[in-house]
Design an enzyme around this catalytic site. Structure first.
Site, mmCIF file in Angstrom:
data_model
loop_
_atom_site.group_PDB
_atom_site.id
_atom_site.type_symbol
_atom_site.label_atom_id
_atom_site.label_comp_id
_atom_site.label_asym_id
_atom_site.label_seq_id
_atom_site.Cartn_x
_atom_site.Cartn_y
_atom_site.Cartn_z
ATOM 1 N N PRO A 1 0.777 -1.229 0.080
ATOM 2 C CA PRO A 1 0.026 0.060 0.054
ATOM 3 C C PRO A 1 0.960 1.253 -0.019
ATOM 4 C CG PRO A 1 -0.082 -1.104 2.202
ATOM 5 C CD PRO A 1 0.562 -2.018 1.315
ATOM 6 N N ASN A 2 0.274 2.317 -0.731
ATOM 7 C CA ASN A 2 1.084 3.620 -0.788
ATOM 8 C C ASN A 2 2.096 3.776 -1.827
ATOM 9 O OD1 ASN A 2 -1.233 5.027 0.612
ATOM 10 N ND2 ASN A 2 -0.069 3.888 2.504
ATOM 11 N N ARG B 1 5.788 12.432 -2.682
ATOM 12 C CA ARG B 1 6.021 13.027 -1.649
ATOM 13 C C ARG B 1 6.828 11.916 -0.591
ATOM 14 N NH1 ARG B 1 -0.202 11.792 -1.480
ATOM 15 N NH2 ARG B 1 -0.228 13.230 -2.999
ATOM 16 N N TYR C 1 11.705 8.222 1.066
ATOM 17 C CA TYR C 1 11.485 7.082 -0.037
ATOM 18 C C TYR C 1 12.044 7.535 -1.366
ATOM 19 C CZ TYR C 1 8.297 5.546 3.608
ATOM 20 O OH TYR C 1 7.625 5.113 4.709
ATOM 21 N N ASN D 1 7.512 -5.854 -1.045
ATOM 22 C CA ASN D 1 7.441 -4.947 -0.145
ATOM 23 C C ASN D 1 6.202 -4.590 0.568
ATOM 24 O OD1 ASN D 1 7.572 -2.423 1.432
ATOM 25 N ND2 ASN D 1 9.132 -1.330 -0.035
ATOM 26 N N ALA E 1 3.257 -0.934 4.792
ATOM 27 C CA ALA E 1 2.729 -0.870 6.247
ATOM 28 C C ALA E 1 2.069 -2.183 6.799
ATOM 29 C CB ALA E 1 1.653 0.080 6.267
ATOM 30 N N GLU F 1 11.964 -10.011 1.491
ATOM 31 C CA GLU F 1 11.171 -8.995 1.857
ATOM 32 C C GLU F 1 12.290 -7.603 1.448
ATOM 33 O OE1 GLU F 1 10.926 -9.084 6.013
ATOM 34 O OE2 GLU F 1 9.751 -7.036 6.004
ATOM 35 N N HIS G 1 12.637 -3.464 1.961
ATOM 36 C CA HIS G 1 12.177 -2.040 2.336
ATOM 37 C C HIS G 1 13.010 -1.157 1.807
ATOM 38 C CE1 HIS G 1 9.166 -3.806 4.809
ATOM 39 N NE2 HIS G 1 9.980 -4.513 5.168
ATOM 40 N N ARG H 1 13.784 3.296 12.399
ATOM 41 C CA ARG H 1 12.445 4.103 12.349
ATOM 42 C C ARG H 1 11.831 3.819 13.768
ATOM 43 N NH1 ARG H 1 9.672 4.545 6.835
ATOM 44 N NH2 ARG H 1 8.808 6.342 7.881
HETATM 45 O O1 CA2 Z 1 10.618 1.456 3.659
HETATM 46 C C1 CA2 Z 1 9.721 0.789 3.006
HETATM 47 O O2 CA2 Z 1 9.885 0.363 1.859
HETATM 48 C C2 CA2 Z 1 8.447 0.688 3.732
HETATM 49 O O3 CA2 Z 1 8.021 -0.673 3.467
HETATM 50 C C3 CA2 Z 1 7.508 1.652 3.202
HETATM 51 C C4 CA2 Z 1 6.016 1.778 3.877
HETATM 52 C C5 CA2 Z 1 6.440 1.928 5.473
HETATM 53 O O4 CA2 Z 1 5.009 1.701 5.895
HETATM 54 C C6 CA2 Z 1 7.136 0.967 5.886
HETATM 55 O O5 CA2 Z 1 7.390 1.027 7.389
HETATM 56 C C7 CA2 Z 1 8.568 0.643 5.282
HETATM 57 C C8 CA2 Z 1 5.145 3.060 3.315
HETATM 58 C C9 CA2 Z 1 5.242 3.087 2.006
HETATM 59 C C10 CA2 Z 1 4.407 4.244 1.467
HETATM 60 O O6 CA2 Z 1 5.285 5.053 0.566
HETATM 61 C C11 CA2 Z 1 5.082 6.179 0.113
HETATM 62 C C12 CA2 Z 1 5.767 6.818 -0.753
HETATM 63 C C13 CA2 Z 1 5.571 8.024 -1.274
HETATM 64 C C14 CA2 Z 1 4.683 8.776 -0.399
HETATM 65 C C15 CA2 Z 1 3.991 8.327 0.633
HETATM 66 C C16 CA2 Z 1 4.136 7.144 0.999
#
Ligand code: CA2
Length: 188
Positions: free
Chosen positions: A32-33, A40, A45, A96, A99, A120, A122, A129
């Site tokens: 997700p996301n 952003r 990221y 990946n 969340a 896996e 990230h 974090r």
């Molecule tokens: O570091 C990673 O790849 C995560 O899997 C990314 C997730 C986060 O919840 C994990 O703890 C670590 C979040 C992905 C959301 O990605 C976004 C990218 C751009 C803008 C907003 C969110």
């Protein structure tokens, strides 16, 4: 060399040559996301879009002669279904779970149930974090975890999984009894 990849967010390419060649097939799942990548939270990221990341993965897949199927979903159920479906026709998974890493027993159970080697990934270093991000439900059923190396992490995962799967294919061939090896070759 034909391109052998599919992408659920675009057109599906199927190439019979890939099946004839018995290429390794790897499903790559973004949680997700991650569709928002590059738009952003760039300080965490990075600036690369998901499409650009997928292109880099496809480029390496071609170099390694691997078929990749890339998908992104915001839905836990859809990710579970794609993991279950990978049991037929895929050799391994790169995921990946975003969340869902920190919450999803369902994704963990699906990976354990299909029994496919899974890596896996990230983008950020989840261990540096917030405390809630430091726990992964997925790590215990994955062959490995890559965290904190940005998009390069996916490329390392692809190389690592490719090497892992190639080694286990080789091991299966050489550990088969001589009679079945001869049968497979069609010799007496
Ligand atoms: O570091 C990673 O790849 C995560 O899997 C990314 C997730 C986060 O919840 C994990 O703890 C670590 C979040 C992905 C959301 O990605 C976004 C990218 C751009 C803008 C907003 C969110």
């Amino acid at each position: 060399m034909p391109r052998c990849w599919t992408c659920s967010r675009g057109i599906v390419f199927a190439n019979p040559v890939c099946e004839q060649k018995n290429m390794l097939r790897i499903r790559v799942l973004h949680g997700p996301n991650l569709n928002l990548l590059g738009t952003r939270e760039q300080s965490i990221y990075g600036t690369l879009s998901l499409d650009a990341l997928d292109s880099a993965i496809m480029e390496l897949a071609e170099e390694l002669d691997v078929t990749v199927d890339l998908r992104q979903s915001n839905s836990e159920g859809e990710l579970v279904t794609w993991i279950q479906e990978a049991r037929t026709g895929y050799d391994g998974i790169i995921i990946n779970p975003a969340a869902y890493t920190h919450t999803s027993v369902a994704i963990r159970d699906a990976i354990a149930a299909v029994g496919l080697p899974t890596v896996e990934v990230h983008l950020s270093n989840i261990h540096q974090r917030e405390e809630f991000r430091q726990r992964s439900y997925i790590a215990g059923v994955a062959i490995g975890q890559i965290s904190g190396l940005g998009p390069t992490g996916y490329l390392l995962a692809l190389r690592g999984l490719h090497d892992h799967l190639t080694a286990s294919r080789h091991q299966k061939k050489t550990s088969a009894p001589a009679t079945s090896r001869r049968a497979a070759k069609g010799t007496k």
